[in-house]
Design an enzyme around this catalytic site. Structure first.
Site, mmCIF file in Angstrom:
data_model
loop_
_atom_site.group_PDB
_atom_site.id
_atom_site.type_symbol
_atom_site.label_atom_id
_atom_site.label_comp_id
_atom_site.label_asym_id
_atom_site.label_seq_id
_atom_site.Cartn_x
_atom_site.Cartn_y
_atom_site.Cartn_z
ATOM 1 N N GLU A 1 -4.172 -17.194 -21.333
ATOM 2 C CA GLU A 1 -4.402 -18.108 -20.209
ATOM 3 C C GLU A 1 -5.149 -19.336 -20.724
ATOM 4 O O GLU A 1 -6.331 -19.249 -21.070
ATOM 5 C CB GLU A 1 -5.232 -17.428 -19.116
ATOM 6 C CG GLU A 1 -5.439 -18.348 -17.914
ATOM 7 C CD GLU A 1 -6.678 -18.029 -17.078
ATOM 8 O OE1 GLU A 1 -6.721 -18.441 -15.919
ATOM 9 O OE2 GLU A 1 -7.599 -17.366 -17.590
ATOM 10 N N ASP B 1 -6.711 -12.982 -20.244
ATOM 11 C CA ASP B 1 -7.473 -13.837 -19.347
ATOM 12 C C ASP B 1 -8.397 -14.757 -20.156
ATOM 13 O O ASP B 1 -8.820 -14.402 -21.250
ATOM 14 C CB ASP B 1 -8.316 -12.926 -18.444
ATOM 15 C CG ASP B 1 -9.033 -13.697 -17.365
ATOM 16 O OD1 ASP B 1 -8.349 -14.319 -16.538
ATOM 17 O OD2 ASP B 1 -10.287 -13.663 -17.329
ATOM 18 N N ASN C 1 -5.781 6.778 -1.063
ATOM 19 C CA ASN C 1 -6.596 6.277 -2.180
ATOM 20 C C ASN C 1 -7.315 4.962 -1.853
ATOM 21 O O ASN C 1 -7.987 4.395 -2.708
ATOM 22 C CB ASN C 1 -5.762 6.135 -3.460
ATOM 23 C CG ASN C 1 -4.717 5.028 -3.368
ATOM 24 O OD1 ASN C 1 -4.724 4.236 -2.439
ATOM 25 N ND2 ASN C 1 -3.821 4.992 -4.345
ATOM 26 N N ASP C 2 -7.174 4.473 -0.627
ATOM 27 C CA ASP C 2 -7.813 3.188 -0.285
ATOM 28 C C ASP C 2 -9.326 3.247 -0.502
ATOM 29 O O ASP C 2 -9.956 2.265 -0.868
ATOM 30 C CB ASP C 2 -7.542 2.805 1.175
ATOM 31 C CG ASP C 2 -6.070 2.493 1.413
ATOM 32 O OD1 ASP C 2 -5.265 2.654 0.473
ATOM 33 O OD2 ASP C 2 -5.727 2.099 2.540
ATOM 34 N N ASP D 1 -1.691 -0.798 -4.020
ATOM 35 C CA ASP D 1 -1.842 0.050 -5.200
ATOM 36 C C ASP D 1 -0.577 0.086 -6.047
ATOM 37 O O ASP D 1 0.432 -0.554 -5.728
ATOM 38 C CB ASP D 1 -2.266 1.466 -4.772
ATOM 39 C CG ASP D 1 -1.378 2.014 -3.659
ATOM 40 O OD1 ASP D 1 -0.164 1.766 -3.701
ATOM 41 O OD2 ASP D 1 -1.916 2.679 -2.738
ATOM 42 N N ASN E 1 0.845 -1.198 0.000
ATOM 43 C CA ASN E 1 0.000 0.000 0.000
ATOM 44 C C ASN E 1 0.881 1.250 0.000
ATOM 45 O O ASN E 1 1.427 1.628 1.026
ATOM 46 C CB ASN E 1 -0.915 -0.015 1.228
ATOM 47 C CG ASN E 1 -2.007 1.035 1.130
ATOM 48 O OD1 ASN E 1 -2.052 1.819 0.168
ATOM 49 N ND2 ASN E 1 -2.897 1.054 2.115
ATOM 50 N N GLY F 1 -6.221 -2.268 -0.003
ATOM 51 C CA GLY F 1 -5.592 -0.954 -0.182
ATOM 52 C C GLY F 1 -4.289 -0.936 -0.959
ATOM 53 O O GLY F 1 -3.709 0.128 -1.180
HETATM 54 CA CA CA Z 1 -3.751 2.503 -1.274
#
Ligand code: CA
Length: 631
Positions: free
Chosen positions: A373, A344, A158-159, A180, A153, A178
């Site tokens: 994938e 994906d 920005n969480d 980033d 984090n 959280g």
């Molecule tokens: Ca964060």
């Protein structure tokens, strides 16, 4: 008062009356127009910009806004031609086919939207310059897979984001924690020192879902990074910081589905934008795409069924959606200077579209590496999805690389099983023996675990010797090795307990963490033992061409011992695995003369022990040796 003045006054009175009449008339006209005229809006224009100097001069711009589909479109430019303004059954969409002539220069051009000869909206569209790039990832790389919410984090502020539905809750294994992009940037030096040369982050684009939004696979905006991870500029900065360190960046993309909170879902461009509805599930059997005996029912259920109810299945046979997705990937390559894309659920979208996508990307960027994938049960099924594989028949996916799930299954079984005619080391041997099915098995991405699977440390019963054997094979066999974050400190986790348990936070990624496993002193003894084992081989591997790009040669396992070589014209590495639970082995080396005849001695690179004579080697129970040979 003169006559002249009287006339003048009369004239002024007449003029004033006429003015009032005119005002009334204009007001009535305006009112009438307001009653009968439409409102027009532009809410979204995608791609948000495009590029000059592209090999494909065509561009299709999606314009979304109230009644915009009811306007006429005009572009006044010598170098940019409007070919066609396509409408769908939804008047809020336009798809503009545009040709950008080679003479076009970077800059702004204006798009006019016209209703009844009147410009009702204008849009300034920007063209930037295409930059030249020559990279891609390969077997010379070692990939580190990061789940961005769970690694580090970097920015606490920005969480949480007021526009995003799900708020952080680090106590919930399935909630947002959280982590980033800034957190990843902060740890790049750690990753570089540890021997990793490429980063693959699970998807970072907006996932504005009420729950389970942390994993990133339910995209609600294909052009914007989730604000809880950072901004588009932050992602670009991560890419730049990787490149400064001679590291590469691989972006995770999903064309099979989006999140049910994607803005399209509130006002679909057309009825055929999605396949079916959430009640029609996929069968998750990607094998049917390669199976010559498959029923159309099964193929249709695989391709057009929904992955889960919160992930609407996209219909890539809609030509506007197909172009949208292809352009989206090209935009990100150019914007973020990507080295690779990890696609994906490769087998889930329609395979003809997927082939067109990879072809279009390689047309613009021949050197970028495209990885699909392929979570499939046998080598032939995976090989089907690698471009020009003998197993692919007439199909060409145009993909460089696939995920080697058969090797994953074998590595998860080999050291837990008793060696028999088919199991244990033989299971591993038989996976490599089927490499003839691939165009180039050295381009397979190989792994012990990932964000969907049991942590390898848990798979081998937290047995450090077995763990080291798996790691050693991962870092010395053919293929592009990929480690899941935390594997270098033997993080554990059982998938059946819930995905949160295989996606635990990296200890030390949060300032408040009591332990910091990014440092020697923050790691316990077991973690340091694993860390030094993994990073020593990883850093050695970078310098060893026989291991990264050489050929692979192996000998049938005998008496619990499997020996294979990586070799080039003037160098070779011998790997020995003893899978016996309770006995050391003495390995007579004359069986391996076809390689060893050119070498006199060697160095075991885990222990640094010199081996002066290549006649016999003693190897402990459940252990591995990696011997760099010398002439
Ligand atoms: Ca964060």
């Amino acid at each position: 008062m003169s006559t002249e003045t009287k006339v003048s006054i009369a004239s002024k009175e007449t003029t004033a009356k006429m003015k009032i009449k005119n005002i009334i008339f204009i007001t009535l006209l305006f009112l009438a127009n307001s009653i009968f005229a439409q409102d027009f809006d532009i809410n979204r224009v995608e791609p948000p910009n495009w590029f000059t100097g592209m090999k494909n001069s065509e561009l299709q711009i999606m314009v979304y806004g109230k009644n915009i589909g009811n306007t006429m479109v005009e572009i006044k430019s010598e170098d940019i031609k409007l070919i066609k303004a396509n409408k769908t059954e939804n008047p809020n969409y336009l798809f503009l086919d545009i040709e950008i002539l080679p003479s076009a220069k970077p800059g702004i051009f204006q798009i006019n939207f016209i209703d009844k000869y009147r410009i009702v909206k204008k849009y300034q569209y920007e063209l930037k310059e295409k930059t030249d790039r020559k990279r891609g990832f390969s077997s010379e790389d070692l990939i580190y897979l990061i789940m961005p919410d769970r690694f580090a984090n970097g920015i606490w502020e920005n969480d949480s984001n007021k526009l995003m539905l799900e708020k952080p809750n680090r106590k919930n294994p399935n909630g947002r924690h959280g982590g980033d992009i800034q957190g990843v940037i902060n740890k790049l030096d750690y990753l570089k020192q540890s021997g990793f040369t490429a980063l693959w982050l699970n998807p970072v684009l907006e996932n504005n879902m009420p729950e389970y939004s942390y994993h990133g696979y339910a995209i609600t905006d294909f052009y914007n990074v989730d604000p809880r991870h950072g901004s588009n500029q932050d992602y670009k900065r991560l890419s730049d910081e990787c490149h400064k360190r001679d590291m590469k960046i691989i972006m995770d993309m999903i064309f099979n589905h989006c999140g049910s909170n994607h803005w399209w879902l509130k006002d679909l461009p057309s009825k055929d934008w999605l396949n079916n509805d959430s009640k029609f599930n996929t069968n998750y059997r990607g094998e049917v795409i390669a199976d010559p005996n498959a029923s159309q029912y099964d193929i249709n259920k695989m391709n057009a069924g929904w992955f889960v109810a919160t992930m609407p299945d996209l219909n890539q046979h809609n030509p506007f959606l197909a172009k949208y997705l292809i352009q989206n990937s090209i935009w990100w390559i150019q914007f973020a200077d990507l080295d690779g894309i990890r696609m994906d659920t490769q087998a889930y979208p329609f395979k003809d579209f997927m082939s067109d996508w990879a072809k279009a990307v390689h047309n613009e960027y021949p050197d970028i590496t495209l990885l699909g994938e392929t979570w499939l049960q046998a080598p032939a099924f995976c090989a089907y999805f690698q471009s020009k594989s003998p197993a692919a028949g007439n199909y060409d996916s145009n993909l460089n690389s696939v995920t080697d799930f058969p090797l994953y299954y074998a590595l998860n079984a080999a050291f837990n099983e008793t060696d028999t005619w088919t199991n244990g080391l033989l299971g591993l041997y038989y996976v490599f023996a089927q490499d003839f099915l691939y165009a180039d098995a050295n381009q397979n991405v190989i792994f012990l675990d990932n964000h969907d699977l049991n942590r390898y440390f848990t798979s081998v019963g937290e047995n450090i010797n077995k763990y080291k054997m798996g790691m050693a094979v991962l870092l010395t066999s053919r293929g592009i090795p990929c480690l899941y974050y935390g594997s270098e400190i033997a993080q554990d986790g059982l998938e059946s307990m819930g995905h949160g348990y295989i996606r635990q936070d990296f200890p030390g990624g949060w300032q408040t963490d009591s332990l910091n496993a990014f440092n020697y002193n923050g790691r316990n003894q077991k973690q340091n033992e694993i860390y030094s084992f993994v990073t020593k081989i990883a850093n050695w591997r970078k310098t060893n061409k026989a291991v990264t790009t050489g050929k692979f040669l192996h000998f049938i396992p005998e008496n619990n011992v499997y020996v294979y070589f990586r070799y080039s014209s003037n160098s070779a590495v011998m790997v020995i695995l003893n899978n016996s639970e309770d006995e050391k082995r003495t390995v007579e080396l004359n069986r391996f003369n076809e390689i060893l005849k050119d070498y006199n001695s060697g160095t075991e690179i885990i222990s640094d022990k010199k081996i002066n004579k290549l006649d016999k080697i003693n190897i402990d129970k459940k252990s591995v040796m990696i011997i760099e040979l010398s002439k």
